[in-house]
Every structure is written in structure tokens, then in C-alpha cells.
Design an enzyme around this catalytic site. Structure first.
Site, PDB file in Angstrom:
ATOM      1  N   SER A   1     -85.864  25.085  63.763  1.00 55.82           N
ATOM      2  CA  SER A   1     -84.695  25.482  62.989  1.00 55.82           C
ATOM      3  C   SER A   1     -84.359  24.357  62.029  1.00 55.82           C
ATOM      4  CB  SER A   1     -83.492  25.762  63.902  1.00 55.82           C
ATOM      5  OG  SER A   1     -83.032  24.564  64.488  1.00 55.82           O
ATOM      6  N   LYS A   2     -83.552  24.679  61.030  1.00 57.52           N
ATOM      7  CA  LYS A   2     -83.135  23.647  60.085  1.00 57.52           C
ATOM      8  C   LYS A   2     -82.325  22.571  60.787  1.00 57.52           C
ATOM      9  CE  LYS A   2     -82.959  27.228  56.533  1.00 57.52           C
ATOM     10  NZ  LYS A   2     -82.071  28.142  55.796  1.00 57.52           N
ATOM     11  N   GLN A   3     -81.496  22.991  61.767  1.00 58.21           N
ATOM     12  CA  GLN A   3     -80.672  22.031  62.501  1.00 58.21           C
ATOM     13  C   GLN A   3     -81.522  21.057  63.308  1.00 58.21           C
ATOM     14  OE1 GLN A   3     -80.191  25.269  62.340  1.00 58.21           O
ATOM     15  NE2 GLN A   3     -78.042  25.753  61.940  1.00 58.21           N
TER      16      GLN A   3
END
Length: 286
Positions: free
Chosen positions: A247-249
């Protein structure tokens, strides 16, 4: 009912291998069923959005052979629609103002002996359900139990996922009264996605399995607003070397599209599909 699917990325970064899997699954599902495939830019959380990321995302999709069948919708241009939906809920007594901070909610949960779980939000204890008790209004929440009682909905809520099978969730107990408009004035994801899916006539939502937990909340909102409920299909996740989902996070790296066909075939492999010989084959039902 004619098939309408959608892919709805947030412009907080570029597509990564995990998001390409969801994009490809939604695109191929629409093509296989002779339907339309739409792209929506979910830029409602403006502080997290990156300038120009929307253009870059659309270009990544184009390089991979996927182009929206209609003009791209931007949530940042949909304020009036969200305001009208919230107004409808308030008028019917199904939403209320909340003055609690995140710290207030976690403290109330701790007093009840309910500790916050990792990667999950604390269940809202309903502190402001019967009034602000001297607090200033910060956010608006859906009165989940009132929706259930008013519409005589079953508890727990049940729905059928096209891949995961029968799903259930007791929203009142497992989530609580969730936010519709945030304390900073921004619209919450749950309200925006429900309003937009209905506006775009989406019949089938195909997205990553990490979003499956949102489904019951969205079905409740659909019922409360008198909107249709799409069919749902949640796709397999892609995990990094550390065992966390990409994920981007979590710092997932952007797609390497020096060879778009190779990237698409890696996503196809996750979905259990045979490799494509050319990107042009994506538009042909298999």
C-alpha cells in the site's frame, strides 16, 4: 441491469503492483460482461493528495491498456451531492453532530475495557448520540442503530461477496456510529463512495480485499439514502517481503512500466489468469 464497473484510486501516490491487481480485475470483469468501466479519482481527502498524481495515475492506466469509458469523475467536485445526502440523513434523524476527539473516543473505550486493536479504529461508544453535552460540534455521524431500527434491517448485516462468499458484520457493535463528515470539514470516504457509486450507476464494485470491511457500512448508507446496492467482489491482496500488504502507506514502490505488458501479466498471475500476449487482448472477453 447493465453492468457498470469502476476503479477509484486516490491521488496520494502512483499505482503499485497491488493497486494494479484491483484495476485489472475491475477492468476485465467489465469487459467480460460487456459492460462499461469507469475511473473515479477519490481526491476527497485533499491534505493527502499529491499535485499531478491524478494525471500520472491515468497515464499509468493508459499504458497498461485501460482507459475509462466516460469522463473521469473527481470527488473534489462533488461537494453539493455529498451535502445533499447528509442533509437528507439529518432531516430523517439518522445523523447527528459529534464533539468527540479521537482521544475522547479511545478514553471512553478504555473505561469500558475495550482496547483499540492494531490497524483498526476505536469503536465509537455513542457519546454524542443524545446530545453534545456541552461540546462543540466537530463531525457528523450516522446513527447506525436508528438506521437498523427504522428500516428493520437484520443484525448482523449479511451480504454475498462474489469471491469471498457470505459475509456478515454487526456494524453497531463492531464499528459504531461512523463519521459522515469529518471534524476538519472534509467528507468521509464512506459517504462519498456511496453517493458516487449511485451517481455513476455502478452495478459491480470490484476492489481489493482490504476494503471488504467497509462493505457493511456502505450497504447501511445505501439503505438509509434509498440507493441501490451493487454486487461486490474483493480481489486478492499483494504482500511485500515484510508480510504487510502493499500500500502507499507502507511505502509500496510505484509500478515499473518500462514493460507494461509484463506488469499486467504479473497482476494477471495474482488473479489466477493466463498471461496476455498483447495489451490489446485486454479488451476482448476471455
Amino acid at each position: 441491469m447493465r453492468y457498470v464497473g469502476r476503479f477509484a484510486p486516490s491521488p496520494t501516490g502512483l499505482l503499485h503492483p497491488g493497486s494494479l491487481v484491483a484495476a485489472l480485475a475491475s477492468y476485465l470483469d467489465a469487459r467480460q460482461q460487456g459492460g462499461r468501466w469507469l475511473v473515479r479519482i477519490e481526491d476527497v481527502d485533499t491534505p493527502r493528495c499529491i499535485l499531478g498524481a491524478d494525471v500520472a495515475l491515468l497515464e499509468q492506466l493508459r499504458l497498461c491498456g485501460m482507459v475509462s469509458d466516460a469522463p473521469v469523475m473527481y470527488q473534489s467536485q462533488r461537494n453539493a451531492a455529498y451535502k445533499a445526502a447528509l442533509g437528507q440523513l439529518i432531516k430523517r434523524g439518522l445523523a447527528y453532530p459529534c464533539g468527540c476527539s479521537r482521544k475522547d473516543i479511545e478514553a471512553a473505550q478504555a473505561e469500558q475495557g475495550r482496547l483499540k486493536q492494531r490497524h483498526t479504529a476505536a469503536v465509537y461508544p455513542g457519546t454524542c448520540r443524545n446530545g453534545l453535552q456541552g461540546k462543540a460540534a466537530r463531525a457528523w455521524r450516522l446513527d447506525v442503530q436508528r438506521v437498523i431500527d427504522t428500516l428493520q434491517l437484520p443484525t448482523p448485516l449479511q451480504w454475498q461477496d462474489r469471491r469471498l462468499g457470505e459475509q456478515t458484520q454487526d456494524v453497531a457493535q463492531e464499528v459504531g456510529d461512523f463519521v459522515l463528515r469529518r471534524a476538519d470539514g472534509l467528507w468521509a470516504y464512506q459517504l462519498a463512495v456511496v453517493v458516487d457509486d449511485a451517481a455513476q450507476g455502478v452495478s459491480d464494485v470490484v476492489r481489493g480485499e482490504d476494503l471488504a470491511d467497509n462493505t457493511a457500512r456502505q450497504i447501511l448508507l445505501q439503505r438509509a439514502l434509498g440507493l441501490p446496492t451493487p454486487r461486490y467482489l474483493h480481489t486478492p491482496l499483494v504482500f511485500g517481503a515484510n508480510g504487510e500488504k502493499l500500500s502507499k502507506q507502507n511505502g509500496a514502490q510505484a509500478l515499473d512500466l518500462s514493460n507494461p505488458l509484463q506488469a499486467v501479466n504479473q497482476a494477471a498471475r495474482v488473479l489466477g489468469l493466463a498471461p496476455f500476449d498483447a495489451l490489446a487482448a485486454l479488451s476482448v472477453p476471455r
